[in-house]
Structure formats: structure tokens, C-alpha cells
Design a protein around this motif. Structure first.
Motif, PDB file in Angstrom:
ATOM      1  N   ARG A  95      10.036 -48.501 -22.547  1.00  0.00           N
ATOM      2  CA  ARG A  95       9.894 -47.450 -22.372  1.00  0.00           C
ATOM      3  C   ARG A  95      11.106 -46.653 -22.766  1.00  0.00           C
ATOM      4  O   ARG A  95      11.710 -46.710 -21.736  1.00  0.00           O
ATOM      5  CB  ARG A  95       8.977 -46.742 -21.461  1.00  0.00           C
ATOM      6  N   PRO A  96      10.875 -45.183 -23.471  1.00  0.00           N
ATOM      7  CA  PRO A  96      12.004 -44.648 -23.425  1.00  0.00           C
ATOM      8  C   PRO A  96      12.580 -43.833 -22.123  1.00  0.00           C
ATOM      9  O   PRO A  96      11.593 -43.436 -21.791  1.00  0.00           O
ATOM     10  CB  PRO A  96      11.863 -43.636 -24.521  1.00  0.00           C
ATOM     11  N   ALA A  97      13.525 -43.706 -21.720  1.00  0.00           N
ATOM     12  CA  ALA A  97      14.175 -43.172 -20.367  1.00  0.00           C
ATOM     13  C   ALA A  97      13.669 -41.873 -20.745  1.00  0.00           C
ATOM     14  O   ALA A  97      13.505 -40.810 -19.479  1.00  0.00           O
ATOM     15  CB  ALA A  97      15.805 -43.976 -19.934  1.00  0.00           C
ATOM     16  N   ASN A  98      13.534 -41.067 -22.084  1.00  0.00           N
ATOM     17  CA  ASN A  98      13.847 -39.782 -21.815  1.00  0.00           C
ATOM     18  C   ASN A  98      11.928 -39.185 -21.960  1.00  0.00           C
ATOM     19  O   ASN A  98      11.629 -38.494 -22.461  1.00  0.00           O
ATOM     20  CB  ASN A  98      14.415 -38.852 -23.120  1.00  0.00           C
ATOM     21  N   ALA A  99      11.502 -40.141 -22.003  1.00  0.00           N
ATOM     22  CA  ALA A  99      10.030 -40.483 -21.561  1.00  0.00           C
ATOM     23  C   ALA A  99       9.219 -41.204 -20.801  1.00  0.00           C
ATOM     24  O   ALA A  99       8.405 -41.867 -20.897  1.00  0.00           O
ATOM     25  CB  ALA A  99       9.526 -40.847 -23.151  1.00  0.00           C
ATOM     26  N   PRO A 100      10.137 -40.380 -19.435  1.00  0.00           N
ATOM     27  CA  PRO A 100       9.559 -41.463 -18.027  1.00  0.00           C
ATOM     28  C   PRO A 100       7.746 -41.197 -18.401  1.00  0.00           C
ATOM     29  O   PRO A 100       7.340 -39.952 -18.737  1.00  0.00           O
ATOM     30  CB  PRO A 100       9.806 -40.519 -17.430  1.00  0.00           C
ATOM     31  N   LEU A 101       6.909 -42.300 -18.024  1.00  0.00           N
ATOM     32  CA  LEU A 101       5.672 -41.762 -17.040  1.00  0.00           C
ATOM     33  C   LEU A 101       5.032 -41.677 -16.101  1.00  0.00           C
ATOM     34  O   LEU A 101       5.252 -41.532 -14.936  1.00  0.00           O
ATOM     35  CB  LEU A 101       4.764 -43.568 -17.276  1.00  0.00           C
ATOM     36  N   LEU A 102       4.582 -40.024 -16.074  1.00  0.00           N
ATOM     37  CA  LEU A 102       4.044 -39.584 -15.380  1.00  0.00           C
ATOM     38  C   LEU A 102       2.177 -39.205 -15.860  1.00  0.00           C
ATOM     39  O   LEU A 102       2.110 -38.296 -16.896  1.00  0.00           O
ATOM     40  CB  LEU A 102       4.471 -37.997 -15.095  1.00  0.00           C
TER      41      LEU A 102
END
Length: 263
Positions: A95-102
Motif C-alpha cells: 500500500r502506498p505510504a501516502n495512503a495509509p490505512l485508517l
């Protein structure tokens, strides 16, 4: 004899003054007040009333509160924060680091006010709106701000499934080391955000060094420089510009190369 006589005269004058002062205190009734105050201050501590007692609490019989995230369970049913689901899955590793899962319950997701939306887009450099939940931390300036890009669905509409287009993501490591805001990307490394977006396969300074792509090209954040036992550069962009360098990274690359040749 003269010295002894002078000393005797001084003592007589001193004793006379003491007697005079005592008589004056007695006439004013202050002697009684002084004795009463002394009796109060010299009373034993056990005679004092309304003394607050320290009560020692026993926590040994009370179960410790553990983080639900750490023990792999979802928080309680009030569920402000549902979970960080799938952190160990293969999809989330890439997963891209500029789209962290939250993952947050949709009904509890805060929405930006029109005024906040306006202020968010007033600065594209590092962003002008701080958000501890949705903001993504830049590796260099460590500012957890929403980006100022007008068409960013993540920062503008709090869409967690979309990446932040105002932060970079390394195509190799997908780690926080490769997350840089527009301002730090340009000032510290001499790259434009539009160029990074066009490349699609952008590589962060850490991975460039590991792969040996660009010799002497290193990350010049204070965190990384301290790990190298190097002093942080501070605001070095002015010195870099005066010397004709494109960015701080180009300045450091040249300095490291010259230092290596002198060895």
C-alpha cells in the motif's frame, strides 16, 4: 583599661535599649500576641485538625488496560476507531505510504467546514491545515498537514481509499522514508511534484542510495543525518542557492564527493 571600659559602656547601653523595647511591647500588648503565636506554631502535629491524609491505592487487584490494537482485537462497541485492519496482509504491505490505512466508522468521520476547505488550498507547499488524523507526516519537515492540492480526494473529502497527491510515495519501499511534501521535495532534493507524479516509478533518496543509482546522493533530513553521525544542515537552502546548487541534496552530494577524494 580603656578598651574594657568602652566595652562595658556599650553593654550598658545595649541592655538599657532591650529593657526599653520590652517595656514598649508590653504597653502595646504585643508581648501576649507573640507568646500566643509561638504556642500555636509549637503545638504538636497530632493536635492539628482537618489534615488531609494520603491514601495509598492498590492497583494490584485491578486488571491493566491494554491497547486493543496491540492485542489484535477491535475496540469496544462505542467504536470511534474501528481497527487498522489487514496490516499484515500482502495487499497492505504494498500500500502506498501516502495512503495509509485508517479505518474509521463513517458516521464518526469529521468533515471539513467550507472555511477549512478554503484555508487548505491556500498553500500547496507544505499545506496550511494541520490534521492529526488525516494528515500524513512528511519525512523531512515532519508536518502532519493536509496537502493543498485542490483535487486531492484524500485530504479534501477524507477518502481513505485514495492517496494524498500532495505527498510522494517511493515505488520501491513504500515506506514513510519516501513521504515528502511539495516544499521539502523541491527545496531539499530539487524535484518538482509534477515530475514525480509523471514518473510513476519515483525512487526515494534512501532507495537510490541502497541501489547505488546516484553516488553520494543521500537523504538530508535531520533524522537520517543524525544516524550517519552528521550534523543537521538546518536552513541550508540559502547557502546552496548562493553557491549555485539546485538543492541542499546537490550541495551535500558535492561536499561528500570532495571529502571522499581528500581521503
Amino acid at each position: 583599661m580603656g578598651k574594657l571600659r568602652a566595652k562595658s559602656d556599650y553593654e550598658e547601653i545595649r541592655n538599657a535599649r532591650l529593657l526599653e523595647n520590652q517595656a514598649r511591647l508590653a504597653s502595646l500588648g504585643l508581648q501576649k500576641t507573640i507568646s500566643e503565636l509561638r504556642s500555636i506554631t509549637s503545638s504538636p502535629k497530632s493536635d492539628r485538625t482537618n489534615v488531609r491524609k494520603c491514601q495509598k491505592l492498590d492497583y494490584s487487584s485491578t486488571p491493566l488496560r491494554r491497547s486493543a490494537r496491540l492485542i489484535g482485537k477491535s475496540p469496544s462497541s462505542n467504536g470511534d476507531l474501528v481497527n487498522f485492519q489487514g496490516l499484515d496482509s500482502e495487499d497492505d504491505k504494498n500500500r502506498p505510504a501516502n495512503a495509509p490505512l485508517l479505518s474509521i466508522r463513517r458516521s464518526l468521520r469529521p468533515k471539513l467546514s467550507p472555511d477549512a476547505l478554503t484555508r487548505r488550498c491556500t498553500s500547496k507547499g507544505r499545506g496550511s491545515l494541520y490534521d492529526p488524523i488525516y494528515g500524513i507526516c512528511c519525512h523531512f519537515c515532519r508536518q502532519k498537514k493536509l496537502c493543498g492540492e485542490e483535487d486531492c480526494e484524500r485530504c479534501g473529502n477524507q477518502d481513505m481509499d485514495q492517496p494524498c497527491i500532495g505527498k510522494t510515495d517511493c515505488s520501491i519501499c513504500h515506506s514513510s522514508n519516501g513521504v515528502l511534501c511539495r516544499a521539502c521535495l523541491k527545496v531539499r532534493y530539487g524535484e518538482e511534484m509534477e515530475e514525480v507524479k509523471a514518473k510513476k516509478q519515483w525512487i526515494c533518496p534512501h532507495c537510490m542510495e541502497d541501489k547505488g543509482i546516484n553516488p553520494y546522493w543521500i537523504c538530508n533530513s535531520s533524522i537520517c543525518l543524525k544516524k550517519r553521525k552528521m550534523a543537521p544542515t538546518g536552513i541550508a537552502i540559502y547557502r546552496a542557492k548562493e553557491l549555485g546548487y539546485k538543492s541542499v541534496a546537490h550541495l551535500l552530494m558535492d561536499e561528500l564527493q570532495r571529502a571522499d577524494k581528500r581521503r
